[in-house]
Design an enzyme around this catalytic site. Structure first.
Site, mmCIF file in Angstrom:
data_model
loop_
_atom_site.group_PDB
_atom_site.id
_atom_site.type_symbol
_atom_site.label_atom_id
_atom_site.label_comp_id
_atom_site.label_asym_id
_atom_site.label_seq_id
_atom_site.Cartn_x
_atom_site.Cartn_y
_atom_site.Cartn_z
ATOM 1 N N ARG A 1 106.965 100.030 97.855
ATOM 2 C CA ARG A 1 107.965 101.277 97.644
ATOM 3 C C ARG A 1 108.974 101.084 97.582
ATOM 4 N NH1 ARG A 1 104.992 103.564 103.562
ATOM 5 N NH2 ARG A 1 103.049 105.187 101.843
ATOM 6 N N GLY B 1 97.277 105.326 101.269
ATOM 7 C CA GLY B 1 97.329 103.748 102.714
ATOM 8 C C GLY B 1 96.488 102.736 102.197
ATOM 9 N N GLY C 1 99.390 109.890 103.764
ATOM 10 C CA GLY C 1 98.663 111.514 104.134
ATOM 11 C C GLY C 1 98.907 112.582 103.475
#
Ligand code: AMP
Length: 395
Positions: free
Chosen positions: A40, A352, A375
């Site tokens: 990330r 995820g 999500g």
């Protein structure tokens, strides 16, 4: 995939000499205070580098984990260090994301990037408190949202700030929304959905939204048990959502009526208990031993799924095929990951746990797109507009 996302991006605004607040998703795993998988952080760099190149003062903010108030174990300080290494330039750190500490840090900026402390140290962040959003906004002249992984939440740093600053998308946000929306709106055909994971209830809205668009539906993971039960299979002690059996039946009937090819597991790895040292038996679905639970799909199922996917031109995959965190029950997920990676097709992985499977198998580069947001990508597959995207300026 060159069409826009209908929103202004960092390409569309003049940032020279301006203070730019970048909402990034730096919610990385921390191991004893050290940054684990830094995907990330890496994914946030193109936007930051672009802004630096255009002469902006770059102020980065993010959440990390789920702190209840200030929690030193969830400080973003280690992330500033890693970001600095990756960027090859100094990244300053402010020990608060708002107030005098943050303001002073912004005033002292001199060609550096500044990372603010964890937004969620203030409960006002998740409450989308307007006064907190205004404080955050007061640090900058322009807002860039690059946090796809948080875009399904209307928080102060994703939605609130857009009431006070001109707001545009960063490159990661643009890439994620573009891939996921193009896939759902206009998929190459045949289009296959591979769904797994623990619970069927969390995936039903996405399956329902995808049904009119897909040609193939492959089900694995814990949620397959509920589907198997709907077809009369005795899944013994497996995780089942009894209140979802009717919904599973309904999906199977609708898929059949629409001519969609549906695959459920034909064999499984059944375990004596939910543990790495459980006895694990490979069995056809109709012969799950009494008292055992299904923790992975079996090798015949992997073969059958891989063969069915061979004709797909697009695949979206969300949810592991088994309890991949335990080596014994990870083969279904890893073998299927390899099969999908080898396809000559557009292949998109929801974030995820599924992204973790792909990363652990070292296959990230073999997929068309691996989302950074679990999500958020699931909500896009449900056809929902994400509040963090909706709040940005229209193109
Ligand atoms: P989700 O977040 O719904 O995609 O679920 C991911 C989780 O599902 C992973 O942590 C897996 O361990 C779990 N899972 C996959 N297959 C099974 C299974 N057969 N029984 C219980 N849990 C499972």
């Amino acid at each position: 995939m060159s069409e826009g996302i209908g929103k202004k991006t960092v390409r569309d605004i003049d940032v020279a000499g301006k203070r730019v607040l970048v909402r990034a998703d730096l919610n990385v795993p921390l191991d004893d205070g050290q940054v684990g998988d830094d995907t990330r952080i890496r994914e946030s760099l193109p936007t930051i580098e672009h802004l630096i190149g255009k002469g902006a003062k770059v102020i980065v903010c993010s959440h990390l984990g789920r702190p209840k108030g200030v929690d030193p174990a969830l400080s973003l300080a280690p992330v500033a260090g890693r970001m600095s290494n990756l960027l090859g330039r100094e990244v300053l750190f402010a020990e608060d994301c708002v107030g005098p500490v943050a303001t002073a840090a912004v005033e002292a900026m001199n060609g550096h990037v500044l990372l603010l402390e964890n937004l969620r140290f203030h409960p006002e962040e998740e409450k989308n408190d307007p006064a907190f959003a205004a404080q955050l906004a007061s640090l900058a002249d322009v807002f860039v949202n690059d946090a796809f992984g948080a875009a399904h939440r209307a928080h102060a740093s994703t939605e609130g700030v857009t009431h006070y600053l001109p707001a545009v998308a960063g490159f990661l946000m643009e890439k994620e929304v573009r891939y996921l929306s193009a896939l759902v709106a206009n998929p190459p055909k045949p289009f296959a959905a591979v769904v797994g994971g623990a619970k069927v209830s969390t995936k039903i809205p996405a399956i329902e939204h995808l049904l009119p668009k897909i040609d193939l539906l492959l089900v694995g993971g814990g949620m397959a048990n509920t589907f198997l039960k709907a077809t009369g299979v005795d899944v013994q002690m497996s995780l089942v959502e009894d209140e979802q059996v009717a919904a599973a039946k309904e999906i199977l009937a609708r898929a059949k009526a629409a001519g969609i090819e549906v695959h459920l597991p034909v064999d499984v790895i059944a375990a004596s208990k939910f543990a790495e040292d459980a006895e694990a038996l490979e069995r056809p679905v109709n012969e799950i031993p009494r008292g055992y639970m299904v923790l992975d799909i079996g090798p015949r199922t992997v073969k059958e799924y891989a063969a069915a996917l061979g004709r797909a031109k697009a695949v979206v995959w969300n949810g592991p095929m088994g309890v991949f965190e335990m080596e014994k029950f990870s083969h279904g997920s890893f073998d299927l990951a390899r099969a999908i990676a080898n396809l000559d097709a557009t292949t998109v992985v929801g974030g995820g746990e599924t992204a973790a499977v792909v990363a652990q198998a070292g296959l990230q580069d073999r997929f068309t797109h691996v989302s950074t947001g679990g999500g958020a990508s699931l909500e896009m597959l449900e056809g929902r507009e994400l509040p963090g995207v909706a709040a940005l300026l229209d193109a």
